[in-house]
Design an enzyme around this catalytic site. Sequence first.
Site, PDB file in Angstrom:
ATOM      1  N   ASP A  62      20.060 -34.610  52.200  1.00  0.00           N
ATOM      2  CA  ASP A  62      19.118 -35.623  51.734  1.00  0.00           C
ATOM      3  C   ASP A  62      18.672 -35.393  50.294  1.00  0.00           C
ATOM      4  OD1 ASP A  62      17.594 -33.387  52.074  1.00  0.00           O
ATOM      5  OD2 ASP A  62      16.101 -34.311  53.399  1.00  0.00           O
ATOM      6  N   GLU A  73      15.053 -24.556  54.698  1.00  0.00           N
ATOM      7  CA  GLU A  73      16.282 -24.547  53.897  1.00  0.00           C
ATOM      8  C   GLU A  73      16.145 -23.616  52.701  1.00  0.00           C
ATOM      9  OE1 GLU A  73      18.198 -28.962  54.658  1.00  0.00           O
ATOM     10  OE2 GLU A  73      16.454 -28.787  53.325  1.00  0.00           O
ATOM     11  N   GLU A 100      12.500 -29.145  41.005  1.00  0.00           N
ATOM     12  CA  GLU A 100      11.543 -28.180  41.546  1.00  0.00           C
ATOM     13  C   GLU A 100      12.246 -26.912  42.018  1.00  0.00           C
ATOM     14  OE1 GLU A 100       8.102 -31.055  43.398  1.00  0.00           O
ATOM     15  OE2 GLU A 100      10.073 -31.009  44.381  1.00  0.00           O
ATOM     16  N   HIS A 112      54.331  -2.697  34.408  1.00  0.00           N
ATOM     17  CA  HIS A 112      55.530  -2.295  35.155  1.00  0.00           C
ATOM     18  C   HIS A 112      56.047  -3.485  35.961  1.00  0.00           C
ATOM     19  CE1 HIS A 112      57.299  -0.631  39.019  1.00  0.00           C
ATOM     20  NE2 HIS A 112      58.090  -0.108  38.109  1.00  0.00           N
ATOM     21  N   ASN A 113      57.375  -3.676  35.963  1.00  0.00           N
ATOM     22  CA  ASN A 113      57.973  -4.798  36.698  1.00  0.00           C
ATOM     23  C   ASN A 113      57.159  -6.080  36.485  1.00  0.00           C
ATOM     24  OD1 ASN A 113      59.926  -3.057  37.583  1.00  0.00           O
ATOM     25  ND2 ASN A 113      59.289  -3.042  39.725  1.00  0.00           N
ATOM     26  N   GLU A 124      58.236  -5.390  31.077  1.00  0.00           N
ATOM     27  CA  GLU A 124      59.503  -4.864  31.587  1.00  0.00           C
ATOM     28  C   GLU A 124      60.419  -5.993  32.040  1.00  0.00           C
ATOM     29  OE1 GLU A 124      61.260  -1.494  34.669  1.00  0.00           O
ATOM     30  OE2 GLU A 124      59.143  -2.069  34.782  1.00  0.00           O
ATOM     31  N   ASP A 178      64.125  -6.230  34.119  1.00  0.00           N
ATOM     32  CA  ASP A 178      65.273  -5.649  34.824  1.00  0.00           C
ATOM     33  C   ASP A 178      66.397  -6.676  34.820  1.00  0.00           C
ATOM     34  OD1 ASP A 178      63.970  -3.320  35.326  1.00  0.00           O
ATOM     35  OD2 ASP A 178      63.322  -3.860  37.332  1.00  0.00           O
ATOM     36  N   HIS A 203      64.004  -7.441  40.793  1.00  0.00           N
ATOM     37  CA  HIS A 203      63.913  -6.023  41.131  1.00  0.00           C
ATOM     38  C   HIS A 203      65.155  -5.647  41.913  1.00  0.00           C
ATOM     39  CE1 HIS A 203      61.363  -2.482  42.835  1.00  0.00           C
ATOM     40  NE2 HIS A 203      62.052  -2.146  41.762  1.00  0.00           N
ATOM     41  N   GLU A 205      65.775  -2.717  31.376  1.00  0.00           N
ATOM     42  CA  GLU A 205      66.646  -1.938  32.256  1.00  0.00           C
ATOM     43  C   GLU A 205      67.921  -2.745  32.441  1.00  0.00           C
ATOM     44  OE1 GLU A 205      66.174   1.131  33.330  1.00  0.00           O
ATOM     45  OE2 GLU A 205      64.350   1.127  32.120  1.00  0.00           O
ATOM     46  N   LYS A 224      63.252  -1.924  23.818  1.00  0.00           N
ATOM     47  CA  LYS A 224      63.505  -0.560  24.287  1.00  0.00           C
ATOM     48  C   LYS A 224      64.635  -0.625  25.309  1.00  0.00           C
ATOM     49  CE  LYS A 224      62.344   2.380  27.937  1.00  0.00           C
ATOM     50  NZ  LYS A 224      62.813   1.943  29.229  1.00  0.00           N
ATOM     51  N   LYS A 233      68.981   1.125  26.325  1.00  0.00           N
ATOM     52  CA  LYS A 233      70.097   2.009  26.009  1.00  0.00           C
ATOM     53  C   LYS A 233      70.728   1.615  24.670  1.00  0.00           C
ATOM     54  CE  LYS A 233      70.047   4.598  29.662  1.00  0.00           C
ATOM     55  NZ  LYS A 233      69.865   6.060  29.578  1.00  0.00           N
ATOM     56  N   ASP A 282      26.609   0.295  54.474  1.00  0.00           N
ATOM     57  CA  ASP A 282      26.773  -0.134  55.862  1.00  0.00           C
ATOM     58  C   ASP A 282      26.778   1.103  56.742  1.00  0.00           C
ATOM     59  OD1 ASP A 282      27.602  -1.127  58.339  1.00  0.00           O
ATOM     60  OD2 ASP A 282      28.800  -2.710  57.422  1.00  0.00           O
TER      61      ASP A 282
END
Length: 820
Positions: free
Chosen positions: A214, A221, A263, A375-376, A405, A407, A420, A454, A502, A504, A770
């Site tokens: 309302d 309430e 209010e 990572h990954n 990274e 792969d 992966h 990789e 980065k 080989k 708790d």
Amino acid sequence: MSDRGQKKHCRRMESITYLVNDIFIAAGSAVWRTMSLCGLGRKSQADKEYVGPYGQNRLFGVQDNLKEDVAHLTKGLHMVKVRGAGKQYSRHFELTPDLMGIRQCDSKKWIKRGNSYFDLAEIKEIRSGWNTDVFQAAQKRASYHEPLEEAHCFSLVLGEKHDTLDLIADSEEDRSCWLTVLNTLVKRQKYSALRRRHFKWVKNHFLASDANRDGVLNFEEVMNVLGQMNINMDRHHAKNIFNKADVKKQKNKKEEDALDPEEFVRFYTLLRHRPEIDKIFQEFTKDDDDDFMDPEELQEFLKKAQKADVSVDECRAMIQKYEPLQENKEVDVLSGEGLRQLLLGAEQDIFNLRCNQIYQDMTRPITHYFIDSSHNTYLMEDQLRGPSSIEAYKRALQKGCRCVEMDLWDGNNGEPIIFHGHTLTSKILFKDALTACMEYAFKTSDYPVILSMENHCSVEQQKMVASHLKDILGSTLWYIDLDDTVTEMPSPEKLRGKIVVKGKRLPPPYPDPNVVDEDEVSDEDEAAEIVDEIITKELTKKVGKTGKKVKLAKELSDRVLLKSVHFSNFELAKAKCKCYEMSSFVEKKAEKLISTEPASYVEHNKLFLSRIYPNGLRTDSSNYSPIDMWNVGCQIVALNYQTAGKQMQLYKGKFQDNGKCGYLLKPAALQDARSTFNPNKPETYGCKPKLLTIKIISGQRLPKPGGSMKGEVIDPYVVVSVHGVPPDNQKVKTKIIMDNGFNPLWDETFKLKIQMPELALVRFTVYDYDVRSKNDFVGTYTLPFTCMQEGYCHFRITDKHGDPHIVATLFVHVSIETDS
């Protein structure tokens, strides 16, 4: 009461009234009208004529030339919503009248299903065109639908999980209208973020407690609201505050006293009175009965309590900025409410503003920096069956990551893919991931991005990788001929705006473009082997045997700057390795070296880059602690960005420093080639210990665990922990405050000695006690010790994902001294 006292009392009441009105005018009216439009309150003629805050040009201050677009969007436009697998749904979208969100409905099912709501505060990014996974998939399947017009497409990236709302407008003009208005609204929201966060929080509690819809709240309430707000208050006291707020003496349908939204804002304001700030205010005013602080008194407070060197004129400027009552501004005085606002300002945050800027020397070799790394990066979930996505690259880069990274494996149609290896994770195209990296690499930071590759591709697809690097990155890709003349790595400043690879690299001279690289199997490849017998059998069925030899193409080798090499021992590395060569260490191997040869590991990292990555058996994408790796100077400490939790919270806490640029200059002890450092014995280096005295004073509007509005009122306590070199690792905790998450008061002081301040992180964590089960996590905040600001400080706590809670803060006092 004397005349002077009466004037002060009146001015104090006017200050409170002004604050309530200011909050309501700026925001309260918007929720009232929103509720009216939703059928939750009484509609007035003003509501019928209302077209949102743009009509008043007050809340956002938007240019007049946007009013027509705003009016157009509040009426709504038809668009097509695109979901996974290219499925398309016709929907009606409209900007809500309060300009806080977008409402979506299906006209055929509106009555049955209601509508969907997208909060503008949740928008992380707005993209035009086909720049999400959903659109990329839909575009590929366009033959099954009508062709997609890229000029009609746009996406909203939403929430902590970066979900996307992918939309196709009916015309390019409609899309332009949405993009213009939404970009303006999102930008404007940032300028009034704190006020809007508070209002949104209050509004949500009002709506959740209005059981009969309302538009007003009766006393029962309101008592329910108190439970949601984590307050266990005596009914008599609550009724007194209710009566004070009930200035209109309205009735609901049952003829009960009730509060309307205006209010209710008044009720909330009376609730958030801060006696601990009153105490500070009275301490620094010359007259015990004085209700105002003049510029000289404010200067004394800032000098003594905040350790800030400010002039009287600067104090006057602060009064103009933070004092809510105009007549106080006119005579240059600060009220208690003004002091509260000042203490909530960015200048008084526990995180020193200086550290929000790039202030460190960025001209040292890249080996002298800690680098924010993932990572990954392509994975959104676990390491076995989780989805791969270009969104993961965008998200990581936007969060400040500087090393991602990739792969690489052979894909169909001659196109290399990323996933992966040896697992059931989904696949994405390398060229799509590279395009995303190029687009997002420098949105958060200008400093270099490292692509950690990789390589498991055939020679032909390696050539395609090299071709994509050249075509997509162009001059942004930085590489040079590597030989014995290169004796020092370039600096982050020299590599600014560049991407480096980065991987080989063939040793010179090149005997044959297709020569076999004898070190092609890296530690990461070995870690990818899953030892779980059931999983291994399943993988063998799906992907067959793996581990074949891989040849290295000269074209790809030439584009590598950071050469991956196998690590045998520290002595051999020092004797044989070049400055541009680096090794990767699985976490267990790194931990063993840290345990057995910490000083040698430090010396190694002064000369070469080291990358640390999680154990391959962390199939759930959990993370290891990065602290020990940083203690020995490892630069690229890669974590699973997609996994929330303590380790990622510590990680992002550290990289808040230096303007969040993703590069942090290592302490001198980890750079100085003339001396040795053992993190287990920091005193041998000549470190200057610090004594941290921290007073946990109070909390404000702490959430229930998980952000829920349901459940019991929490019983909060705070744990303060230090994470750094082993002698510095320690924690203390406050007492438990029963049944009060709204304004718990601890007022407890702790002293913590820190041997190596440059490596220490300080973490604040709030728990809900708790007695029957494990204490629940409520929120946390982590920052480097060197970024801590002294004095009285507020700071917002974050959820487990690192996103700040809407209004939850801790109030503390910090003092730092050199320990003798």
